[in-house]
Structure formats: structure tokens, C-alpha cells
Design an enzyme around this catalytic site. Structure first.
Site, PDB file in Angstrom:
ATOM      1  N   GLY A  46       8.998 -47.255   2.747  1.00 59.25           N
ATOM      2  CA  GLY A  46       7.937 -47.254   1.738  1.00 59.25           C
ATOM      3  C   GLY A  46       7.475 -48.678   1.478  1.00 59.25           C
ATOM      4  N   ASP A  47       6.389 -48.792   0.687  1.00 64.26           N
ATOM      5  CA  ASP A  47       5.883 -50.119   0.302  1.00 64.26           C
ATOM      6  C   ASP A  47       5.492 -50.974   1.497  1.00 64.26           C
ATOM      7  OD1 ASP A  47       6.455 -49.377  -2.347  1.00 64.26           O
ATOM      8  OD2 ASP A  47       8.553 -49.876  -1.980  1.00 64.26           O
ATOM      9  N   GLU A  48       5.001 -50.324   2.539  1.00 58.86           N
ATOM     10  CA  GLU A  48       4.563 -51.065   3.724  1.00 58.86           C
ATOM     11  C   GLU A  48       3.156 -51.619   3.540  1.00 58.86           C
ATOM     12  OE1 GLU A  48       5.428 -47.832   3.841  1.00 58.86           O
ATOM     13  OE2 GLU A  48       7.290 -47.682   4.995  1.00 58.86           O
ATOM     14  N   LYS A  97      -3.402 -50.269   0.729  1.00 60.62           N
ATOM     15  CA  LYS A  97      -4.493 -51.172   1.078  1.00 60.62           C
ATOM     16  C   LYS A  97      -5.152 -50.737   2.397  1.00 60.62           C
ATOM     17  CE  LYS A  97      -5.355 -54.972   3.689  1.00 60.62           C
ATOM     18  NZ  LYS A  97      -5.212 -56.266   3.144  1.00 60.62           N
ATOM     19  N   ASN A 129       6.699 -40.674  -7.640  1.00 61.42           N
ATOM     20  CA  ASN A 129       7.668 -41.722  -7.293  1.00 61.42           C
ATOM     21  C   ASN A 129       6.996 -42.773  -6.406  1.00 61.42           C
ATOM     22  OD1 ASN A 129       7.421 -39.885  -5.207  1.00 61.42           O
ATOM     23  ND2 ASN A 129       9.584 -39.846  -4.680  1.00 61.42           N
ATOM     24  N   ALA A 130       5.896 -42.398  -5.766  1.00 62.86           N
ATOM     25  CA  ALA A 130       5.150 -43.311  -4.908  1.00 62.86           C
ATOM     26  C   ALA A 130       4.319 -44.255  -5.765  1.00 62.86           C
ATOM     27  CB  ALA A 130       4.232 -42.536  -3.983  1.00 62.86           C
ATOM     28  N   HIS A 139       1.168 -47.208  -5.020  1.00 62.89           N
ATOM     29  CA  HIS A 139       0.371 -48.047  -4.133  1.00 62.89           C
ATOM     30  C   HIS A 139      -0.364 -49.056  -4.976  1.00 62.89           C
ATOM     31  CE1 HIS A 139       1.163 -45.458  -0.821  1.00 62.89           C
ATOM     32  NE2 HIS A 139       0.405 -44.459  -1.228  1.00 62.89           N
ATOM     33  N   GLN A 148       5.731 -42.955   0.625  1.00 63.69           N
ATOM     34  CA  GLN A 148       7.078 -43.395   1.000  1.00 63.69           C
ATOM     35  C   GLN A 148       7.079 -43.876   2.458  1.00 63.69           C
ATOM     36  OE1 GLN A 148       6.897 -40.293  -0.860  1.00 63.69           O
ATOM     37  NE2 GLN A 148       7.440 -41.354  -2.710  1.00 63.69           N
ATOM     38  N   THR A 150       6.185 -51.181  -7.393  1.00 56.13           N
ATOM     39  CA  THR A 150       4.992 -50.777  -8.151  1.00 56.13           C
ATOM     40  C   THR A 150       5.357 -49.831  -9.291  1.00 56.13           C
ATOM     41  OG1 THR A 150       3.720 -50.895  -6.103  1.00 56.13           O
ATOM     42  CG2 THR A 150       2.698 -49.716  -7.916  1.00 56.13           C
ATOM     43  N   ASP A 166      -0.106 -62.420   6.654  1.00 56.11           N
ATOM     44  CA  ASP A 166      -0.307 -63.717   5.988  1.00 56.11           C
ATOM     45  C   ASP A 166       0.924 -64.191   5.231  1.00 56.11           C
ATOM     46  OD1 ASP A 166      -1.106 -61.357   4.418  1.00 56.11           O
ATOM     47  OD2 ASP A 166      -1.295 -62.811   2.800  1.00 56.11           O
TER      48      ASP A 166
END
Ligand code: IMP
Ligand code: MG
Length: 333
Positions: A12-14, A18, A40-41, A43, A175, A248, A282
Site C-alpha cells: 500500500g501507499d505506493e 496520484k 482503511n485505505a 490516498h 492497499q 494518510t 524524485d
């Protein structure tokens, strides 16, 4: 016609939110539909000076011409959903399926204490306990909740009809692969399958109607909560590298490690991904910040990308070079 499924390849959180926002604005899907576990997600999406934190609605809502939908496989917290509909100004084009499960206070209470909180490190959102009740067939569904009536729709029918009309549909996973209930590091996982097949089942689209599967990897690995993490760095090493992140939904410091090819390879296999997206290039290569053309990347950033393509045998088509939606190198033909 094109249906594109976007899934996370790590924990998750890749940076899916965006990439999904970029695709929603750029590919002009008529529908952006969310599968996955539940609120639970989280973004994070940055649009100029605005930052949105999204938990229930699809991250593709910034495309004002798209309908945004939540599939029947997702459990919904009505308060979170209604607040996002209001805050993000999507009234009139936000829908959820009649059969979405409903998270109640009892689920959040059960999720915020004891074994789930301490051992599994759950987000406390009530998602797991609600999914457990869904399996027991005692969970309330959206169609039983009066205040949700205006938003209810047959999501699988809408999605399949749009594809039959040759419209673009963007299918959004949440996730990451290694948090999958079936394929992840059980028991330190979420309560659904979150590979491409699982996400498609959540929204009611069959495997033969999927055109593209994009698996998203961050340029390094993070994990929030408990469970194994190969090559985990200390907090000091993490901050020295500038890889420090906070969740998040939970605000917790994310554990970090080097990009993991074994995990990535398995994620590509499990979702039959035909495209890879690499985010936060970056952060590893500060000179890349905001670059939108591949040729302008410095040599070590290019070899980082090439190495991923060689080792995983799949093209890298979308590269994130900054937090804003348009900080993207798009290499799709
Ligand atoms: P739960 O899904 O809230 O029960 O949490 C189970 C595990 O999955 C915990 O380690 C959570 O931190 C993790 N998890 C759940 N959803 C996400 C997510 O969207 N991103 C990252 N980790 C997540
Ligand atoms: Mg997240």
C-alpha cells in the site's frame, strides 16, 4: 474501448492516488470505480495548492466529467463517504452499489483495540470486523440505509454498459499486493484480496473485459503497521535517505526499506500486470523533480528504471517525479 486496472505492488501507499488522478484527467474515463477493502485505505492527492486525503471515494474524482463509483465488494463508512462527497464537491456524480457493506460503530470499536490493533496493526477503521460480518452474512448493506438512497446504483451494470459503449473505465485498487488476504504476509494483511482479480471482482468486471493492468511500485518500500518487511531500515537510516513518510489514515511513521525485486516480481505475476508505474522517483533522485520527459532524466535515474524493466520483464510506462498530478512521465504509446 479500454478498461485499466491500477493496483499496488507492495504494502500500500505506493502513490496510486496520484497516478490514478493523472489517468483520470488524461485518459478521460466515463467512470472511475473503486474496489478494495474500505476506508482503511488513504490516498493523498495534490492539485496545485490543494491537498486531498481520500478514503472512500475513488481518487479519480478530479476529472469533473467522470462518474465516481464504489463497487459492492467495498465496505463503506457512510459518514466518511458523505463528508467526502461534500468536501470534494462530487454531489450528483458519486455513486455506490446497493450491496456495499456498512461499517458501524461496533466494527470500529472492535478494530481499535486488542489483537487487531496490537498484533496486526489495523487502521482502526472498522473495515476488518465489517468484512468478517459480511462473511457471516449479518452485515447491513447500503440499500438498508436511508441517507444513502440518493447515491445507490447497480455498479457492475454501469461499468459493463460503459465498456460495451466503448467508453474508458478506470478501475482503482487500494492497499497493496502483499497486504492481500490470500497472497500477502498473513496474518499481517488486510481483509480482502487486493490483486487485480480481487479488485475486478469487487466492482463486477470479469477477467476477459480487462485491457490493461498497471501495478504501481514506489521507488523504495514502505509498510505501515506490523508484519515482516525484508531489509527494514532503522528510523535514522530512513530519515537520512529522506524516505520518511507518515500514514494518510493513521498518521503512523511508515517503516522503510530498499526497493524489493522479489516482492515486485510476485506482484507482477499475481496481477498479470502488463505495465509498471514507478512513483516518487524524485525522492531517490532529487534532480528528477517535476521532470515530464524521460530524456531529461539523469543517467542513474534512467538505469534505475531500466534495471526494473529488465528484472521484472514489464515496461515502465508511468513515472512519478513529484507530488502534483502532472509530475508524471507518460511513456505509453
Ligand atoms: P486493516 O486493513 O485496517 O485491518 O489493517 C491491516 C494491515 O494492513 C495493517 O498493517 C494496516 O496498516 C495495513 N493497511 C490497511 N490498509 C492499508 C493501506 O491502504 N495502506 C497501507 N497499509 C494498509
Ligand atoms: Mg495510503
Amino acid at each position: 474501448m479500454a478498461s485499466t486496472v491500477v493496483v499496488g505492488g507492495f504494502f500500500g501507499d505506493e502513490g496510486k492516488g496520484k497516478i490514478i488522478s493523472y489517468l483520470a484527467l488524461h485518459d478521460k474515463p466515463s467512470i472511475v470505480v473503486r474496489g478494495g477493502a474500505g476506508p482503511n485505505a488513504g490516498h493523498t492527492i495534490k492539485d496545485d495548492d490543494k491537498t486531498y486525503k481520500v478514503r472512500m471515494l475513488p481518487s479519480g474524482f478530479l476529472n469533473k466529467d467522470a462518474k465516481v463509483m464504489v463497487g459492492p465488494g467495498v465496505v463503506v463508512n457512510p459518514d466518511v463517504l458523505l463528508k467526502e462527497v461534500n468536501d470534494f464537491g462530487v454531489e450528483g456524480r458519486a455513486f455506490l452499489d446497493f450491496n456495499c457493506g456498512i461499517i458501524e460503530k461496533s466494527h470500529r470499536d472492535a478494530d481499535s483495540q486488542g489483537r487487531l490493533k496490537e498484533k496486526i496493526g489495523s487502521t482502526g477503521s472498522g473495515t476488518g470486523p465489517a468484512n468478517a460480518e459480511r462473511a457471516m452474512r449479518t452485515l447491513k448493506l447500503a440499500k438498508e440505509i436511508e441517507q444513502l438512497k440518493p447515491y445507490l446504483i447497480d455498479v457492475p451494470l454501469e461499468v459493463n454498459s460503459a465498456l460495451d459503449r466503448n467508453e474508458n473505465v478506470l478501475i482503482e485498487g487500494t492497499q497493496g499486493t502483499h497486504l492481500s488476504l490470500w497472497h500477502g504476509t498473513y496474518p499481517f494483511v488486510t481483509t480482502k484480496d487486493v490483486t487485480a482479480s480481487g479488485i475486478c471482482a469487487d466492482v463486477g468486471i470479469g477477467p476477459k473485459k480487462v485491457d490493461d493492468v498497471i501495478v504501481v511500485f514506489k521507488a523504495y518500500l514502505t509498510r505501515v503497521g506490523t508484519g515482516p518487511m525484508p531489509g527494514e531500515l532503522s528510523e535514522e537510516e530512513t530519515s537520512q535517505l529522506g524516505w520518511e513518510e507518515f500514514g494518510t489514515v493513521t498518521g503512523r511513521l511508515r517503516r522503510a526499506a530498499e526497493f524489493d525485486f522479489e516482492l515486485a516480481k510476485r506482484a507482477v505475476m499475481l496481477s498479470s500486470a502488463n505495465q509498471i508505474s514507478i512513483t516518487k522517483l524524485d525522492v531517490r533522485f532529487p534532480n528528477c523533480a517535476g521532470i515530464t520527459s524521460y530524456n531529461e532524466l539523469e543517467e542513474d535515474a534512467k538505469s534505475f528504471i531500466k534495471n526494473i524493466e529488465e528484472k521484472l520483464g514489464v515496461k515502465v510506462t508511468l513515472i512519478g517525479t513529484g507530488p502534483s498530478i502532472n509530475d508524471v512521465i507518460d511513456l505509453r504509446t
